[in-house]
Motif scaffolding. Sequence first.
Motif, short mmCIF file in Angstrom:
data_model
loop_
_atom_site.label_atom_id
_atom_site.label_comp_id
_atom_site.label_asym_id
_atom_site.label_seq_id
_atom_site.Cartn_x
_atom_site.Cartn_y
_atom_site.Cartn_z
N ASP A 71 0.84 -1.27 -0.01
CA ASP A 71 0.04 0.09 -0.09
C ASP A 71 0.90 1.44 0.03
N GLU A 72 1.95 1.12 0.83
CA GLU A 72 2.88 2.53 0.83
C GLU A 72 3.63 2.55 -0.56
N ILE A 73 4.06 1.59 -1.26
CA ILE A 73 4.55 1.65 -2.65
C ILE A 73 3.51 2.32 -3.25
N GLY A 74 2.28 1.57 -3.53
CA GLY A 74 1.12 1.97 -4.34
C GLY A 74 0.92 3.42 -4.05
N VAL A 75 0.57 3.83 -3.03
CA VAL A 75 0.21 5.26 -2.78
C VAL A 75 1.41 6.18 -3.28
N LEU A 76 2.59 6.08 -2.97
CA LEU A 76 4.00 6.74 -3.35
C LEU A 76 4.03 6.92 -4.74
N LEU A 77 3.75 5.59 -5.42
CA LEU A 77 3.75 5.84 -7.02
C LEU A 77 2.70 6.72 -7.58
N LYS A 78 1.88 6.67 -7.13
CA LYS A 78 0.51 7.46 -7.49
C LYS A 78 0.65 8.89 -6.91
N ASN A 79 1.20 9.20 -6.00
CA ASN A 79 1.57 10.70 -5.57
C ASN A 79 2.63 11.22 -6.55
N ILE A 80 3.61 10.49 -6.81
CA ILE A 80 4.77 11.04 -7.72
C ILE A 80 4.25 11.22 -9.12
N LEU A 81 3.18 10.35 -9.57
CA LEU A 81 2.68 10.27 -11.02
C LEU A 81 1.86 11.73 -10.93
N GLN A 82 1.18 11.80 -10.06
CA GLN A 82 0.13 13.04 -9.94
C GLN A 82 0.96 14.30 -9.81
N GLY A 83 1.92 14.33 -9.00
CA GLY A 83 3.06 15.49 -8.74
C GLY A 83 3.65 15.81 -10.12
N ARG A 84 3.70 15.01 -11.29
CA ARG A 84 4.33 15.29 -12.58
C ARG A 84 2.93 15.43 -13.39
N ASN A 85 1.91 15.59 -13.00
CA ASN A 85 0.79 15.96 -13.90
C ASN A 85 0.40 14.77 -14.59
N ILE A 86 0.42 13.43 -14.19
CA ILE A 86 0.30 12.33 -14.96
C ILE A 86 -0.93 11.61 -14.18
N SER A 87 -1.86 11.32 -14.82
CA SER A 87 -2.97 10.67 -14.24
C SER A 87 -2.48 9.01 -14.09
N PRO A 88 -2.55 8.57 -13.00
CA PRO A 88 -2.08 6.94 -12.97
C PRO A 88 -2.97 6.24 -13.76
N LYS A 89 -4.27 6.67 -14.09
CA LYS A 89 -4.98 5.93 -15.22
C LYS A 89 -4.39 5.89 -16.40
N ASP A 90 -3.47 6.57 -16.73
CA ASP A 90 -2.63 6.76 -18.03
C ASP A 90 -1.73 5.69 -18.19
N ILE A 91 -1.53 5.24 -17.21
CA ILE A 91 -0.30 4.04 -17.03
C ILE A 91 -0.97 2.85 -17.51
N THR A 92 -0.70 2.46 -18.80
CA THR A 92 -1.18 1.26 -19.13
C THR A 92 -0.39 -0.19 -19.10
N ASP A 93 1.08 0.19 -18.79
CA ASP A 93 2.06 -0.98 -19.04
C ASP A 93 2.83 -0.77 -17.59
N ALA A 94 3.60 -1.63 -17.14
CA ALA A 94 4.77 -1.58 -16.42
C ALA A 94 5.69 -2.83 -16.58
N VAL A 95 7.30 -2.34 -16.64
CA VAL A 95 8.22 -3.41 -16.72
C VAL A 95 9.25 -3.12 -15.38
N ILE A 96 9.53 -4.11 -14.86
CA ILE A 96 10.77 -3.99 -13.80
C ILE A 96 11.81 -4.97 -14.20
N ALA A 97 12.83 -4.49 -13.67
CA ALA A 97 14.37 -5.06 -13.76
C ALA A 97 14.58 -5.25 -12.18
N SER A 98 14.98 -6.38 -11.45
CA SER A 98 15.25 -6.05 -10.06
C SER A 98 16.44 -6.95 -9.63
N VAL A 99 17.41 -6.38 -8.95
CA VAL A 99 18.44 -7.31 -8.20
C VAL A 99 18.21 -7.42 -6.75
N VAL A 100 16.94 -7.12 -6.36
CA VAL A 100 16.57 -7.12 -4.82
C VAL A 100 15.39 -7.92 -4.76
#
Length: 258
Positions: free
Chosen positions: A37-66
Amino acid sequence: MLLALDVGNTNITSAIFDGEKILGMFRITTKTPRTADEIGVLLKNILQGRNISPKDITDAVIASVVPNIMHALVTGIERYLCVKPMIIDSNTETGIKKITYNPGQIGTDRIVDAAGALSKYDGPLIVIDFGTATTYDLILEDHSFAAGITAPGIQISAMALWRDAAQLPEIEIKKPDHILAKETISSMQAGLVYGQIGQTEYIIKKMKEEAQIDNIKVVATGGLGRIIAQSTDYIDFYDKELTMIGLLAIFQMNKKEL
């Protein structure tokens, strides 16, 4: 729009793509424990802070070493952005052929950097990532990952100094004007930065000697890489967006399978 995330040991570096254009990049600390929940809210707030609606995110891709952050990260994205992210792993088509002795041990971050470098600069290449560790990878013209070197990153070296030497303070990592320092802080900065420059130049030189390949271009990325790249002629290009470009390239390569 595509949300691309590179999960490193220190930071999660992210970019928002509209097609192939990067609308913005941001970083979140990896070491701070967070729930989905913390990660989800943080990502939504960052997107909105850059004037991007979370609804406009249609895809995501992740590379991780953790690995231990992945459950919360993926769940947070699915729950708050309503997309199922593509996770890059050893089974993902990347366009990179692995010809080392233990190909399964090559970190996804290094493969993503190689994919990004090849999409912009063509091979043969030496790709350097100045991250938590400093990595040097040899990528051949046929897109083969031929060899890699791993060294402590500048930040790791700095932390070791002020953690294990009682009288040495925590300092800002920057290049001092002169290597002949006359006080403690600039002496530490000189050792860290000029030491990294010397290591970088020597490793590049030895890689080229052993590879015996003409016209190898050297591409660098990573948070502290700009300081080094500006201080040596051994690095041809510094590209802060390299990992994000690699994530986009691999996503596009695999999108048809989603």
